[in-house]
Write a protein that holds these residues in place. Structure first.
Motif, PDB file in Angstrom:
ATOM      1  N   MET A 172      27.142  62.574  96.673  1.00 24.91           N
ATOM      2  CA  MET A 172      26.880  61.296  97.290  1.00 24.91           C
ATOM      3  C   MET A 172      26.899  60.175  96.251  1.00 24.91           C
ATOM      4  SD  MET A 172      26.396  59.614 100.012  1.00 24.91           S
ATOM      5  CE  MET A 172      26.177  60.851 101.243  1.00 24.91           C
ATOM      6  N   VAL A 224      19.533  52.290  98.487  1.00 25.06           N
ATOM      7  CA  VAL A 224      19.380  53.382  99.453  1.00 25.06           C
ATOM      8  C   VAL A 224      18.084  54.130  99.143  1.00 25.06           C
ATOM      9  CG1 VAL A 224      21.863  53.658  99.806  1.00 25.06           C
ATOM     10  CG2 VAL A 224      20.724  55.022  98.054  1.00 25.06           C
ATOM     11  N   VAL A 249      18.848  59.861 100.055  1.00 29.45           N
ATOM     12  CA  VAL A 249      20.308  59.728 100.054  1.00 29.45           C
ATOM     13  C   VAL A 249      20.864  60.137  98.698  1.00 29.45           C
ATOM     14  CG1 VAL A 249      22.219  58.069 100.186  1.00 29.45           C
ATOM     15  CG2 VAL A 249      20.373  57.970 101.848  1.00 29.45           C
ATOM     16  N   ILE A 273      21.107  64.010  98.201  1.00 33.70           N
ATOM     17  CA  ILE A 273      21.995  64.796  99.056  1.00 33.70           C
ATOM     18  C   ILE A 273      23.192  65.268  98.226  1.00 33.70           C
ATOM     19  CG2 ILE A 273      23.608  64.664 100.987  1.00 33.70           C
ATOM     20  CD1 ILE A 273      21.619  62.745 102.317  1.00 33.70           C
ATOM     21  N   TYR A 298      27.507  58.461 106.046  1.00 34.26           N
ATOM     22  CA  TYR A 298      26.475  57.504 106.416  1.00 34.26           C
ATOM     23  C   TYR A 298      27.162  56.191 106.725  1.00 34.26           C
ATOM     24  CZ  TYR A 298      22.532  60.289 104.898  1.00 34.26           C
ATOM     25  OH  TYR A 298      21.574  61.255 104.798  1.00 34.26           O
TER      26      TYR A 298
END
Length: 67
Positions: free
Chosen positions: A1, A50, A54, A57, A63
């Motif tokens: 991510m 964020v 997040v 991950i 998203y």
């Protein structure tokens, strides 16, 4: 991510590292899904705007922030 967030901002690993005051190796390892300190997770979350969840991950999840 983390890599996806970084690429969305069109910045290099070094630019991100400089912005949050960590080493480029820290960013490289984070993008590979390796363990990060809570401090680094918080810095990344603050930088990208964020939640820390997040940042943690490891699998690709779409998203709205990436659309």
């Amino acid at each position: 991510m983390i890599k996806e967030l970084r690429l969305k901002k069109s910045i290099s690993q070094q630019d991100l590292a400089d912005a949050i005051q960590v080493s480029k190796l820290t960013i490289l390892n984070a993008e590979k899904g390796k363990r990060m300190s809570l401090r680094t997770v918080r810095k990344l979350a603050d930088y990208f705007g964020v939640s820390t969840a997040v940042i943690r991950i490891k699998k690709w999840i779409k998203y709205n922030i990436l659309n």
